[in-house]
Design an enzyme around this catalytic site. Structure first.
Site, PDB file in Angstrom:
ATOM      1  N   THR A 128      -6.487 -26.129  59.250  1.00  0.00           N
ATOM      2  CA  THR A 128      -6.186 -25.114  57.732  1.00  0.00           C
ATOM      3  C   THR A 128      -4.717 -25.063  57.654  1.00  0.00           C
ATOM      4  O   THR A 128      -4.281 -25.559  56.313  1.00  0.00           O
ATOM      5  CB  THR A 128      -6.823 -23.911  58.376  1.00  0.00           C
ATOM      6  OG1 THR A 128      -8.223 -23.949  58.685  1.00  0.00           O
ATOM      7  CG2 THR A 128      -6.771 -22.772  57.341  1.00  0.00           C
ATOM      8  N   LYS A 146       1.020 -16.973  66.893  1.00  0.00           N
ATOM      9  CA  LYS A 146       1.309 -15.545  67.415  1.00  0.00           C
ATOM     10  C   LYS A 146       1.014 -15.463  68.909  1.00  0.00           C
ATOM     11  O   LYS A 146       1.595 -14.728  69.538  1.00  0.00           O
ATOM     12  CB  LYS A 146       0.837 -14.603  66.429  1.00  0.00           C
ATOM     13  CG  LYS A 146      -0.738 -14.690  66.187  1.00  0.00           C
ATOM     14  CD  LYS A 146      -0.912 -15.573  65.006  1.00  0.00           C
ATOM     15  CE  LYS A 146      -2.390 -15.877  64.948  1.00  0.00           C
ATOM     16  NZ  LYS A 146      -2.845 -16.206  63.579  1.00  0.00           N
ATOM     17  N   VAL A 149       2.855 -13.809  61.517  1.00  0.00           N
ATOM     18  CA  VAL A 149       2.470 -12.720  61.346  1.00  0.00           C
ATOM     19  C   VAL A 149       1.997 -12.394  59.983  1.00  0.00           C
ATOM     20  O   VAL A 149       2.887 -12.579  59.050  1.00  0.00           O
ATOM     21  CB  VAL A 149       3.570 -11.632  61.626  1.00  0.00           C
ATOM     22  CG1 VAL A 149       3.167 -10.041  61.630  1.00  0.00           C
ATOM     23  CG2 VAL A 149       4.038 -11.752  63.157  1.00  0.00           C
ATOM     24  N   GLY A 206       0.351 -13.871  57.557  1.00  0.00           N
ATOM     25  CA  GLY A 206       0.289 -15.151  56.586  1.00  0.00           C
ATOM     26  C   GLY A 206       1.276 -15.185  55.595  1.00  0.00           C
ATOM     27  O   GLY A 206       2.457 -15.489  55.821  1.00  0.00           O
ATOM     28  N   ILE A 255       2.805 -12.799  53.691  1.00  0.00           N
ATOM     29  CA  ILE A 255       3.545 -11.766  53.585  1.00  0.00           C
ATOM     30  C   ILE A 255       4.606 -12.039  54.353  1.00  0.00           C
ATOM     31  O   ILE A 255       4.702 -12.035  55.394  1.00  0.00           O
ATOM     32  CB  ILE A 255       2.917 -10.548  54.016  1.00  0.00           C
ATOM     33  CG1 ILE A 255       1.469 -10.237  53.347  1.00  0.00           C
ATOM     34  CG2 ILE A 255       3.856  -9.199  53.625  1.00  0.00           C
ATOM     35  CD1 ILE A 255       0.779  -8.964  53.924  1.00  0.00           C
ATOM     36  N   GLY A 265     -11.664 -20.430  56.472  1.00  0.00           N
ATOM     37  CA  GLY A 265     -10.564 -20.837  57.127  1.00  0.00           C
ATOM     38  C   GLY A 265      -9.513 -19.606  57.535  1.00  0.00           C
ATOM     39  O   GLY A 265      -8.607 -19.939  57.971  1.00  0.00           O
ATOM     40  N   LYS A 267      -0.042  -9.972  67.004  1.00  0.00           N
ATOM     41  CA  LYS A 267       0.891  -9.828  65.733  1.00  0.00           C
ATOM     42  C   LYS A 267       1.628  -8.359  65.893  1.00  0.00           C
ATOM     43  O   LYS A 267       2.868  -8.260  65.555  1.00  0.00           O
ATOM     44  CB  LYS A 267       0.247  -9.894  64.522  1.00  0.00           C
ATOM     45  CG  LYS A 267      -0.223 -11.120  64.281  1.00  0.00           C
ATOM     46  CD  LYS A 267      -1.475 -11.035  63.268  1.00  0.00           C
ATOM     47  CE  LYS A 267      -2.029 -12.473  62.727  1.00  0.00           C
ATOM     48  NZ  LYS A 267      -3.223 -12.482  61.955  1.00  0.00           N
TER      49      LYS A 267
END
Ligand code: NAP
Ligand code: HSE
Length: 448
Positions: free
Chosen positions: A34, A127, A154, A156, A158, A209, A227
């Site tokens: 992915t 992570k 952590v 995606g 952001i 995914g 995370k």
């Protein structure tokens, strides 16, 4: 003039654009699932723009997978050699950056150590590895003066790692709370908005995914805890050993609780929380009731969010897609581009070699409001007896719902409490059990 024309007008023509004055940054990627596929799509889609920003191209020299013949959603980039041995990455002197996107613990740990020792920078989305075995990896990166980038590990897309390392660096963080797992949030959102059964929502998250190769990491709260332990290091500069974090996942969240929470005006979210309580750190991952008026209650699907309270900045709220191919690829790419731009290593965000251990507030001393659902027989006085057991441990009831309109042997009684200690909740439930009031194990969740 359209916005697009306006934009084009401001853009310099080709002769004015930065020249490709440096040799391409050569990367080797371990894993083309992915995230590996998402990264290569992001590089392909934005190649010219990446060169404009960094002055360098990114050349994907080698990709290592387990099975090169497997059917793939994204084709391998034509420029890359496909290999099955991880040595092809760390032993190749032409490769500048090793990008670890395999998942797991042992094989990636070994790969990263080899790559750092060989003088390569490393970027990873892993992570689990950084939360459980991060210290020797950060030490190896420091010893070799190399970047160990982990923005993608952590939340995606952001930019939360960069936010704590740079944008909020001048703050002492008092509290942070986040939706840190896209799969769990997707499942809870689908159960809540469409009434989907848990298993069906999980299967959808896997198809899209979002889920880990082993989805129990998502639904048991372990991925969110990985995370959270990274966020605690970044935000508080403290080491809270991952294994000591209290963790409760969403596997037992029932449709009935989602509906009762709604009746009280709340949504159930899987939250990771950490806060400074008089010098001690209270932290954990729990399904939590969040009032529908709070921003975090409105974070749906695979979106994640982090709310942090800095002593200088005041409260901030970060929101975006927390899982999936392109969102995660975007974060991996940002770390690769930082290396292309020649940034210096700032891997932990702190100058000390080892972060101090957190002074941990024991979980039983934590204080919160609670949601409590008890399944009881439909007999007179049961509501009074349950409330009595709570009063014995100083727990005061704020609201209650009793469902007597459905003829059944086992009826739910639901309470919202005022602030109570976790130890008091446990003691009150044990007392209810001793008195034979309960027909099954009660459900209790924190309220934000
Ligand atoms: P994935 O779809 O399962 O892909 C894993 C890839 O790694 C596959 O290409 C696999 O090869 C390869 N691989 C696994 N073990 C290997 C080994 N020992 N040697 C060589 N290749 C190996 O996983 P993913 O979802 O992309 O996740 C990758 C990492 O990113 C994980 O650490 C995950 O926690 C993290 N992450 C994922 C997301 C997300 O949204 N999925 C978001 C943030 C972070 P084959 O293709 O041949 O099987
Ligand atoms: N499985 C993870 C999630 C991927 O659902 O959030 C992103 O880290």
């Amino acid at each position: 003039m359209s916005q697009a024309q306006l934009h084009d007008k401001k853009r310099p023509d080709a002769s004015e654009r930065p020249a490709r004055h440096q040799k391409p940054l050569v990367i080797g990627i371990a894993g083309f699932g992915t995230v590996g596929g998402g990264l290569c799509e992001a590089i392909r889609a934005n190649r010219e723009f990446i060169i404009q920003r960094t002055g360098r191209d990114i050349a994907i020299k080698t990709i290592v997978v387990r099975n090169p013949d497997k059917a793939r959603r994204v084709p391998f980039p034509a420029e890359a050699t496909i290999a099955t041995s991880l040595e092809a990455l760390y032993s190749d002197p032409e490769i500048d950056v090793v990008v670890e996107l395999m998942g797991g613990i042992n094989a990636p740990k070994e790969l990263i150590i080899h790559a750092l020792k060989a003088g390569k920078h490393v970027v990873t989305a892993n992570k689990a590895l950084l939360a459980e075995e991060g210290e020797p990896l950060f030490a190896e990166a420091a010893a070799n003066n190399r970047i160990l980038g982990y923005e993608a590990s952590v939340c995606g897309a952001i930019p939360v790692v960069g936010t704590f390392k740079q944008a909020l660096a001048g703050n002492r963080i008092k509290e942070l709370v986040g939706i840190l797992n896209g799969t769990s949030n997707y499942i809870l959102s689908e159960m809540s908005s469409k009434g989907l059964p848990f298993g069906e929502a999980l299967r959808e998250a896997q198809t899209l995914g979002y889920a880990e190769a082993d989805p129990t990491l998502d639904i048991e709260g372990i991925d969110a805890a990985h995370k959270l332990s990274l966020l605690i290091r970044l935000a508080f500069g403290l080491n809270y050993p991952f294994k000591k974090l209290p963790v409760h996942g969403i596997a037992e969240v029932e449709q009935m609780d989602i509906q009762f929470a709604r009746e009280f005006g709340y949504r159930i979210k899987l939250l990771g929380q950490a806060r400074n309580v008089d010098g001690r750190l209270e932290a954990g991952v729990f399904p939590t009731l969040v009032h529908h008026t709070l921003l975090i209650a409105r974070v749906g699907g695979a979106y994640n969010a982090v709310r942090a309270d800095g002593n200088v900045s005041g409260p901030i709220f970060l929101h975006g897609l927390g899982a999936g191919d392109l969102p995660t690829g975007s974060a991996v790419l940002s770390d690769i581009m930082a290396i292309a731009r020649g940034f210096l290593p700032d891997n932990t965000g702190f100058s000390c070699r080892e972060l101090p251990e957190a002074n941990i507030l024991p979980p039983e001393e934590a204080v919160s409001r609670y949601y409590l659902r008890c399944m009881v027989p439909d007999t007179p006085g049961v509501l009074r007896d349950l409330a009595g057991a709570m009063a014995e441990f100083d727990i005061s009831v704020a609201q209650a719902i009793q469902k007597t309109d459905v003829p059944a042997k086992s009826l739910p009684i639901v309470f919202m409490t005022h602030q109570a200690k976790t130890s008091s909740m446990r003691a009150a439930i044990a007392r209810m059990d001793e008195k034979g009031l309960l027909l099954s194990k009660p459900v209790y969740y924190r309220v934000l």
